[in-house]
Design a protein around this motif. Sequence first.
Motif, PDB file in Angstrom:
ATOM      1  N   HIS A  47      -7.443 -11.428  13.813  1.00 47.41           N
ATOM      2  CA  HIS A  47      -7.629 -10.486  14.929  1.00 47.41           C
ATOM      3  C   HIS A  47      -8.293  -9.238  14.346  1.00 47.41           C
ATOM      4  CE1 HIS A  47      -6.626  -8.046  18.462  1.00 47.41           C
ATOM      5  NE2 HIS A  47      -6.189  -7.126  17.611  1.00 47.41           N
ATOM      6  N   HIS A  49     -10.417  -5.539  14.352  1.00 49.19           N
ATOM      7  CA  HIS A  49     -10.905  -4.240  14.816  1.00 49.19           C
ATOM      8  C   HIS A  49     -11.870  -3.738  13.749  1.00 49.19           C
ATOM      9  CE1 HIS A  49      -7.851  -2.987  17.984  1.00 49.19           C
ATOM     10  NE2 HIS A  49      -7.315  -4.106  17.507  1.00 49.19           N
ATOM     11  N   SER A  83     -11.272  -7.624  18.971  1.00 47.77           N
ATOM     12  CA  SER A  83     -10.519  -6.806  19.920  1.00 47.77           C
ATOM     13  C   SER A  83     -11.458  -6.241  20.972  1.00 47.77           C
ATOM     14  CB  SER A  83      -9.863  -5.642  19.190  1.00 47.77           C
ATOM     15  OG  SER A  83      -9.371  -4.693  20.118  1.00 47.77           O
ATOM     16  N   ARG A 223       1.952 -13.511  15.125  1.00 50.26           N
ATOM     17  CA  ARG A 223       0.951 -12.576  14.570  1.00 50.26           C
ATOM     18  C   ARG A 223       1.662 -11.512  13.736  1.00 50.26           C
ATOM     19  NH1 ARG A 223      -2.870  -8.725  18.304  1.00 50.26           N
ATOM     20  NH2 ARG A 223      -1.638  -6.922  17.646  1.00 50.26           N
ATOM     21  N   GLU A 227      -2.010  -3.840  11.393  1.00 48.36           N
ATOM     22  CA  GLU A 227      -2.217  -3.228  12.711  1.00 48.36           C
ATOM     23  C   GLU A 227      -0.875  -2.990  13.404  1.00 48.36           C
ATOM     24  OE1 GLU A 227      -4.863  -5.215  15.463  1.00 48.36           O
ATOM     25  OE2 GLU A 227      -4.145  -4.039  17.160  1.00 48.36           O
TER      26      GLU A 227
HETATM   27 ZN    ZN Z   1      -5.667  -5.138  18.295  1.00 49.43          ZN
END
Ligand code: ZN
Length: 274
Positions: A47, A49, A83, A223, A227
């Motif tokens: 995931h 960013h 994201s 997950r 983050e």
């Molecule tokens: Zn995120």
Amino acid sequence: MGDPVILAAAVVGAEVTREQNPAVPYTPEEIARAAVESWREGAAVLHLHARWPDGRPSQRPEHFAEIVARIRGAGCDAILQVSTGGAVGMGLEERLGSLVDSAEMGTLNLGTMNFGDGVFVNARPDIVRVASRLRQRRLVPECEVYDAGMLETLRWLREQGHLAPPYHVQFVLGVPGGLAGTERNLRFLVEGLPEAAHWSVAGIGRCELPMAEAALRLGGHVRVGLEDNLFLSKGVLARGSGELVAAARRLAAAAGRTPATPAEARRLLGLAGS
Ligand code: ZN
Ligand code: KMH
């Protein structure tokens, strides 16, 4: 062994800083390195960013393109999920800058909420716009659910034909302003899912590993990553997201679940190209 578990790594996000944990990656090179380490530890989904080199959150396509290119350049075949949430306060078009070629999934945030001291705005027309943009770009949505009412929005999106099965739901629990990360809340949310849904949980802060353990028992996916949580255990900073993935992998082994390879995860999630 029980069902395979898809481990996802969220290696940076938009909120955490290097002042909080020096391992937080900022540059595309650092983010890609953290992602590849997480994949080596067993993450099948990354995931993603992006940040500016000084740490400010970025949704710039060139940052995402560089991160993705570096990850693939390292021979990593994990599922790349970008994201579309970005950071609190960003405009919707800015947030959609992350939808670069060769990403396979994109997040779809299912509602407006208090997010710490800010407001994370996802009005229903915005959600429809993100869903439609993901469809145009052939990215598979992952629905981010932070509170119980967002499952009603999931139902509405399905009824209106904005989402097609199978549905991928990430319960993000423990955000200040959202539902707390407790097993009772998780069980309640799972009961409210439609058929043909896969679910995973991301526990924020100290509930990260307890939520992972609960998901492993309840048949969900997991997950972890910086983050969501900066600590490996009370008072001990994680040295990187890879270390948190390794901790989740050990919990999976204890629960009799095997981490899915990226190829298995693509099959389980029904992603194109599997
Ligand atoms: Zn995120
Ligand atoms: N940074 C949060 C406000 C997503 O990745 O889609 C939103 C977020 C969700 O991180």
